[in-house]
Design an enzyme around this catalytic site. Structure first.
Site, mmCIF file in Angstrom:
data_model
loop_
_atom_site.group_PDB
_atom_site.id
_atom_site.type_symbol
_atom_site.label_atom_id
_atom_site.label_comp_id
_atom_site.label_asym_id
_atom_site.label_seq_id
_atom_site.Cartn_x
_atom_site.Cartn_y
_atom_site.Cartn_z
ATOM 1 N N GLU A 1 0.222 -1.057 5.787
ATOM 2 C CA GLU A 1 1.285 -0.509 6.643
ATOM 3 C C GLU A 1 1.080 0.976 6.906
ATOM 4 O O GLU A 1 1.369 1.468 7.998
ATOM 5 C CB GLU A 1 2.653 -0.752 6.000
ATOM 6 C CG GLU A 1 3.847 -0.455 6.896
ATOM 7 C CD GLU A 1 4.315 1.001 6.855
ATOM 8 O OE1 GLU A 1 5.133 1.385 7.711
ATOM 9 O OE2 GLU A 1 3.861 1.757 5.957
ATOM 10 N N ASP B 1 0.822 -1.206 0.000
ATOM 11 C CA ASP B 1 0.000 0.000 0.000
ATOM 12 C C ASP B 1 0.858 1.258 0.000
ATOM 13 O O ASP B 1 2.059 1.221 0.287
ATOM 14 C CB ASP B 1 -0.954 0.011 1.184
ATOM 15 C CG ASP B 1 -0.238 0.016 2.529
ATOM 16 O OD1 ASP B 1 0.736 -0.756 2.686
ATOM 17 O OD2 ASP B 1 -0.633 0.794 3.429
#
Length: 562
Positions: free
Chosen positions: A216, A149
């Protein structure tokens, strides 16, 4: 002897005595001081010369560069943003999270050789764990980490981007786009390094595990990869863990340093709620809840956390390495660093030096960022509820509880000033009342997002020798041999332990290894390349350096036994 002569003799003896004491102390200091920097020599795998053509191709071949560029560009063009208000679980909104299916499909189509030689396990739908089986099952696996991400691009910032954030524009030297620096460059670099090794016929003795989370940037709360790996391999089962972070290369006082993160600060998201009676704005109290919260905010910011310069913090060794090895460091600064643990004054001066830079100060102290405030609903109604969000990255020498105590002290002062109630609440625990509720209003300080300071990675063992030595090998011998080799060579690169002000997904992996290195190779730090900001970029040479570093490091650890 007259009085004047007596005074002169006394003064001469006193000054002479001070000189003798200074000489003794200086001599003692010179004898007693033992170097503390964990210096290493370049470390290279035995295949270094045999693979020299492959390394040269990765770093200098125009066709390889273009192919690598396209692979990273296409990864950036797939939007994988995550937000604080994302669905709590994948099951809550599978369609929202399906963008990571698209990203995994892209990896599969782009790196067929990698997929042929590894096993993919999907954890919690979109966590990716690839296992490249080694031939010696007694060796602990090497774990390489990253995240799929990226931080989001607020729509309001789009006009500020020189190039659209998901266009992946390349200007011949630099690549621009969201995720180019944090951290699709690292993820794609792992795949490329592994495929280049596979093309040479390399078969690992030591299993290599690749683990990629998918949230994350929003604290990784959905990341189950570490739990899955611990169930499969066991506690402390990994040889070492590598992830993003650290300081790739930096220059301090004229000295080039690489600073892998061997520790990590704690993390605290804190919410302060204030509830007060409502009413019509035509008859307000002297201080509305917004005004009271503003008073509190000022008090918090005017009460910063203390700084520390101690061996508990890997940053200490970064500056000790600088003092012990730099030929250009200021002499007074060098003296203060090397005597900082014996002299409170020297310690204070070193802290003042570090704190003079906004970019350096939070390596040695807890940060406090007042990031979000909500309150009020309309212009003619008094606000009944105000909430302040604070983010802190907790210093190595402190703890979540010491940080919370500081904030409670700030709120207590304001609550007493305005005659408000006060309670605090930690995750899954009942609220604790400090001051009883009052008609004027009530504060609630609460958090359910925190984790403590990370365990420190050892820095005087063979693991460090190999990891740090590979950094020196790659930069001094492969990338810039003209600068660091020969009779006119520059001072060598100093590799020292350190930390980064932010946090990574490694917080979930502490049980898997004592050796965690947070380091992304490259010529610039993520702060310098506007990670999370407008016009995020990398110098594309840095991406090629990631490939070469892991091409060499995987081989280096494969040649040794545990």
């Amino acid at each position: 002897m007259n009085f004047q002569a007596y005074v002169s003799l006394w003064a001469a003896c006193f000054v002479g005595g001070l000189l003798v004491l200074y000489t003794i102390y200086s001599a003692k200091e010179a004898v007693d001081y033992m170097p503390q920097c964990p210096m290493v020599e370049p470390y290279r795998p035995s295949t270094y010369l045999a693979n020299s053509q492959v390394i040269d191709t990765i770093l200098h071949d125009h066709e390889f560069r273009n192919q690598s560029l396209v692979k990273l560009q296409n990864a950036i063009r797939i939007k994988t943003e995550t937000h604080d208000d994302d669905p709590a679980t994948v099951e809550d909104d599978p369609e929202y999270w399906s963008k990571f299916d698209i990203f995994e499909s892209y990896l599969r189509s782009t790196f067929p050789l990698f997929y042929q030689n590894t096993e993919l396990h999907k954890v919690n739908h979109h966590g990716l764990v690839y296992i490249w089986r080694g031939t010696n099952t007694t060796l602990k696996p090497l774990l390489l980490m990253g995240h799929q991400d990226t931080s989001p691009v607020p729509e309001s910032t789009l006009p500020l981007w020189t190039y659209p954030p998901f266009e992946a524009h390349y200007n011949g030297t630099h690549l621009f786009g969201r995720g180019s620096s944090d951290c699709k460059n690292l993820v794609i670099g792992y795949f490329e390094a592994a495929e280049e090794l596979m093309k040479t016929g390399f078969i690992p003795r030591r299993t290599v595990v690749f683990s990629f989370g998918f949230d994350e940037e929003v604290s990784g709360v959905r990341n189950r990869n570490a739990q899955w790996l611990e169930q499969k391999f066991g506690s402390k089962s990994m040889y070492a863990i590598c992830d993003e972070g650290g300081v790739s290369l930096t220059t301090l006082d004229g000295t080039t340093m690489a600073v892998p993160g061997t520790g990590e600060k704690g993390f605290l998201n804190l919410w302060i709620d204030l509830k007060t009676p409502g009413g019509h704005s035509s008859v307000p109290p002297d201080h509305t809840s917004l005004g009271v919260m503003a008073d509190l905010m000022v008090k918090i910011e005017n009460d910063p956390f203390p700084s520390y310069f101690t061996p508990q913090n890997p940053t200490y060794y970064q500056y000790v390495c600088l003092a012990e090895n730099s030929a250009t460091i200021d002499k007074e600064l060098k003296k203060n660093i090397l005597s900082s643990q014996a002299s409170p004054l020297s310690n204070k001066k070193v802290r003042e030096y570090i704190e003079s830079s906004r970019w350096l100060k939070y390596y040695i102290k807890t940060s406090q960022a007042l990031d979000v405030i909500h309150g009020g609903s309309k212009s003619n109604a008094l606000p009944e509820f105000v909430q302040l969000t604070i983010n802190s990255r907790v210093a190595i020498e402190e703890s979540i509880h010491s940080a919370l105590e500081k904030y409670l002290r700030n709120v207590k002062n304001v609550a007493q000033k305005y005659d408000f109630g006060l309670s605090y609440q930690l995750k899954n625990e009942p609220a604790v009342e400090i001051f009883p509720p009052t008609p004027q209003g009530d504060f609630l300080v609460h958090t359910d997002e925190y984790f403590d300071v990370a365990p420190l990675t050892p820095i005087n063992d063979n693991h460090w020798k190999i990891f740090a030595g590979n950094i020196k090998h790659v930069y001094e011998e492969l990338i810039w041999p003209d600068i660091y080799q020969g009779p006119n060579a520059h001072n060598p690169i100093i590799v020292s332990p350190g930390i980064a002000p932010g946090n990574t997904d490694t917080k979930y992996y502490w049980n898997l290894s004592d050796h965690i290195y947070r380091y992304r190779p490259g010529e610039y730090t993520s702060v310098e390349t506007s990670a999370h900001g407008v016009n995020e970029w990398i110098k594309f040479d840095s991406h090629l350096q990631i490939i070469v570093f892991y091409f060499q490091y995987i081989q280096s650890v494969d040649e040794i036994d545990d």
